[in-house]
Motif scaffolding. Structure first.
Motif, mmCIF file in Angstrom:
data_model
loop_
_atom_site.group_PDB
_atom_site.id
_atom_site.type_symbol
_atom_site.label_atom_id
_atom_site.label_comp_id
_atom_site.label_asym_id
_atom_site.label_seq_id
_atom_site.Cartn_x
_atom_site.Cartn_y
_atom_site.Cartn_z
ATOM 1 N N LEU A 274 0.824 -1.206 0.000
ATOM 2 C CA LEU A 274 0.000 0.000 0.000
ATOM 3 C C LEU A 274 0.861 1.261 0.000
ATOM 4 N N LEU A 275 1.954 1.234 0.749
ATOM 5 C CA LEU A 275 2.867 2.379 0.744
ATOM 6 C C LEU A 275 3.458 2.595 -0.638
ATOM 7 N N LEU A 276 3.853 1.524 -1.297
ATOM 8 C CA LEU A 276 4.425 1.633 -2.637
ATOM 9 C C LEU A 276 3.422 2.236 -3.616
ATOM 10 N N LEU A 277 2.155 1.863 -3.471
ATOM 11 C CA LEU A 277 1.111 2.317 -4.396
ATOM 12 C C LEU A 277 0.351 3.522 -3.871
ATOM 13 N N ALA B 283 12.608 -1.432 -2.735
ATOM 14 C CA ALA B 283 12.206 -1.614 -1.338
ATOM 15 C C ALA B 283 13.475 -1.703 -0.498
ATOM 16 N N PRO B 284 13.889 -0.602 0.122
ATOM 17 C CA PRO B 284 15.115 -0.627 0.934
ATOM 18 C C PRO B 284 14.979 -1.614 2.084
ATOM 19 N N MET B 285 16.087 -2.185 2.482
ATOM 20 C CA MET B 285 16.092 -3.119 3.603
ATOM 21 C C MET B 285 16.543 -2.359 4.844
ATOM 22 N N GLY B 286 15.596 -1.666 5.468
ATOM 23 C CA GLY B 286 15.900 -0.875 6.646
ATOM 24 C C GLY B 286 15.653 0.603 6.410
ATOM 25 N N GLY B 287 15.812 1.396 7.466
ATOM 26 C CA GLY B 287 15.497 2.819 7.394
ATOM 27 C C GLY B 287 16.669 3.693 7.016
ATOM 28 N N TRP B 288 17.561 3.199 6.160
ATOM 29 C CA TRP B 288 18.760 3.965 5.811
ATOM 30 C C TRP B 288 18.547 5.077 4.779
ATOM 31 N N LEU C 232 10.860 6.584 1.245
ATOM 32 C CA LEU C 232 11.664 5.370 1.114
ATOM 33 C C LEU C 232 12.093 4.846 2.481
ATOM 34 N N ARG C 233 12.331 5.753 3.418
ATOM 35 C CA ARG C 233 12.719 5.315 4.756
ATOM 36 C C ARG C 233 11.574 4.533 5.400
ATOM 37 N N GLU C 234 10.352 5.032 5.257
ATOM 38 C CA GLU C 234 9.209 4.322 5.842
ATOM 39 C C GLU C 234 9.006 2.970 5.166
ATOM 40 N N ILE C 235 9.107 2.932 3.843
ATOM 41 C CA ILE C 235 8.990 1.657 3.135
ATOM 42 C C ILE C 235 10.087 0.698 3.594
ATOM 43 N N GLY C 236 11.299 1.234 3.785
ATOM 44 C CA GLY C 236 12.404 0.400 4.229
ATOM 45 C C GLY C 236 12.199 -0.165 5.616
ATOM 46 N N GLN C 237 11.609 0.606 6.498
ATOM 47 C CA GLN C 237 11.345 0.118 7.854
ATOM 48 C C GLN C 237 10.335 -1.021 7.846
ATOM 49 N N TRP C 238 9.298 -0.882 7.019
ATOM 50 C CA TRP C 238 8.306 -1.956 6.919
ATOM 51 C C TRP C 238 8.887 -3.171 6.193
ATOM 52 N N THR C 239 9.744 -2.929 5.211
ATOM 53 C CA THR C 239 10.393 -4.039 4.511
ATOM 54 C C THR C 239 11.259 -4.845 5.463
#
Length: 318
Positions: A68-71, A242-247, A253-260
């Motif tokens: 949902l975040l991605l879209l 989809a980043p792997m973490g909040g970097w 992207l940071r939020e997507i990374g945290q959920w990823t």
């Protein structure tokens, strides 16, 4: 943990008494395989590699929020009409996508299919779940669905061309098909992912396992070509990082990374355990030692890693 539309992750999903035109859920379907402390589907035992227990179902709901975040809050990338008649969600899992879609489209009949009856009892009145294997011959009428949705079936299909052929056959002319798949390949753009990192070994093991079983984990990279070859038109592919973490510095992207990262860590054992022990013949102890190395690698904040999520949508010709 709060998810989209105010829903919370449910850790105690209940088996439901779903019925379709063929059979109802009986004891044989819910006599799940218990293996190495995890629970797996009983219907077509062994076809799908991930557990269907509460822990893995939580992972599916976390992933739903990530999509949902991605879209940007949308359930689909395809430009479907609001008041379509019939929708099919293949591999519905916990049913979270189908439930959201049925809520947003109350005049649409939605069917969610899966090998496991793990969906909740209380659902919108325009939604029903069925036990089904997408690889079998479909019993729905030809030219029946306005929209067919499929997500995260990598590693579970041995003949994708046949599946796309059935999707094409049972979609109405002008109807849309959409598939969402995760790439198993972990990447970095700044060279921080070096050879020897457990992440890379993790990727290669799934690549090897798919070659052994004939059920590729690499469908994300080839689905666009296969969907075009099946006869679909207006084929669109969207590729997301989809980043792997909040970097990342970018807030979205940071939020997507945290959920990823949350999803990866919550699902890691379920991703690996059956595949490595059944297919690659690892011992359970070997799996757990290796997964500890993968967890340590993914938590390294100097590692700016990501994987791709690919979405392909296409239309059946009028």
């Amino acid at each position: 943990m709060q998810l989209s539309h105010g829903r919370e992750i449910h850790l105690d999903l209940r088996n439901s008494k779903y019925r379709n035109d063929t059979f109802s859920v009986d004891s044989s379907i819910t006599q799940y395989r218990i293996e190495n402390g995890r629970r797996y589907h009983a219907y077509k035992d062994g076809i799908y590699w991930a557990p269907n227990d509460d822990k893995q179902n939580e992972n599916l709901d976390i992933s739903h929020h990530k999509y949902l975040l991605l879209l940007e809050g949308n359930l689909t990338a395809a430009p479907i009409e609001k008041d379509i008649e019939r929708v099919l969600d293949i591999g519905t899992g916990t049913g979270i996508w189908a439930i959201d879609f049925a809520d947003e489209h109350p005049n649409t009949t939605v069917i969610g299919t899966d090998l496991s009856p793990i969906q909740p009892d209380v659902v919108p009145p325009n939604l029903r779940f069925e036990i089904d294997d997408v690889r079998d011959r479909w019993t729905y009428p030809v030219d029946y669905f306005d929209f067919i949705h499929m997500r995260a079936l990598f590693g579970s299909i041995d003949d994708w061309d046949a599946v796309y052929g059935q999707v094409y056959k049972h979609l109405k002319p002008g109807g849309y098909f959409e598939q969402v798949e995760i790439s198993i390949y972990i990447k970095s753009d700044d060279g921080s992912l070096q050879e020897g990192n457990p992440f890379l070994k993790f990727t290669r093991m799934f690549e090897e396992a798919g070659e052994i079983t004939g059920q590729t984990f690499k469908i994300a990279e080839i689905m666009k070509e296969k969907i075009e070859r099946a006869g679909f038109v207006n084929v669109v592919e969207k590729v997301f990082k989809a980043p792997m973490g909040g970097w990342p510095a970018d807030p979205k992207l940071r939020e997507i990374g945290q959920w990823t990262l949350l999803g990866f860590l919550s699902g890691l054992e379920g991703y690996a355990l059956a595949t490595l022990t059944r297919v690659l013949q690892w011992s359970v102890d070997e799996v757990h030692v290796f997964l500890a190395q993968v967890r340590q690698a993914v938590r390294d904040r100097s590692l700016h890693s990501y994987h791709e999520i690919r979405i392909v949508y296409a239309q059946k010709p009028q």
